[in-house]
Write a protein that holds these residues in place. Sequence first.
Motif: not given
Length: 308
Positions: A177, A219, A223
């Motif tokens: 992310s 996410h 992540d």
Amino acid sequence: MTTYARTEPTDQEPDIRARPPLVREFLLVAGLFLAYKLGRRAANGHVEEAFRNAGNIWDLERALHLPGEGAVQALLLHSQPLIQAANTYYAAVHFPATALFLVWLYWRRPLHYLWSRRVLAVLTGGALVLHLVFPLAPPRMLPAAGLVDTGQIYGPTVYGATPATDTMANQFAAMPSLHVGWAVMVAVGLIAATRSRLRWLWLLHPAITLLVVVATANHYWLDAIVVVAMLAVALAVLRMPGNRMDAGARTGVSARTDAVLTDGGSRTYVAASSPARIPAEIVVPAQAPAEAPAEAPVRAPADTGAGR
């Protein structure tokens, strides 16, 4: 006389000699961003692999006993304005906050700007490689997660309704992310570049970002964990601007020393400016000028009566 050597902070005024050319930096940052966007587009289309990886990530999180993303989303779904605020934060804060961060550092903290730009470039490049080798469908697409696509239902959203044919963004690039990674770097960079007691409040930005990316089902927890680990490696490799000697060696800028006489010349305060703020006061007693030795009294020779 006593001499006080005091090192004063110098981050009030930027060192323009350390600031790189504006046009070159603009073209460099724009080029890196364009390369990243094209790279994400090139990674699009691996739908089956992305869903298979998503199932593995979901099972791994359960095996690690990580909290369910659904529990976080449920906290926001009770209020439509709240979930819309989360969608807006996800869509509208990510890029502008990072851009403003770099612009402010460029203008006010040139050395920290160079360091932050390099860290962000390394982190983003590593993320692109992972997007290419590990396509991942976000939890909002995974039936086993049972999560709501808050962007599509409540708005606003930055993604198309059909992920497989979305020409604006690669929706199968959830790992890692960069929303979280960039937010953490913004906080780290501003904390490192400033000295206000309130600077630690910048940590609210990555904290809110983490809450938002999970609550909107864009996410997984992993992540965020992976991108923070990648950022930690980048920070360990790329050194932050250090003390006065390090900064001077890189920029060719020597420290400035100012002397001010006070108390009628009985005390001297020497303020040495340094990029590294050292709020300590070093007291160095000055040596008094050596006094001439006192002349010994001349005594007349004793009269012994020898010449009589």
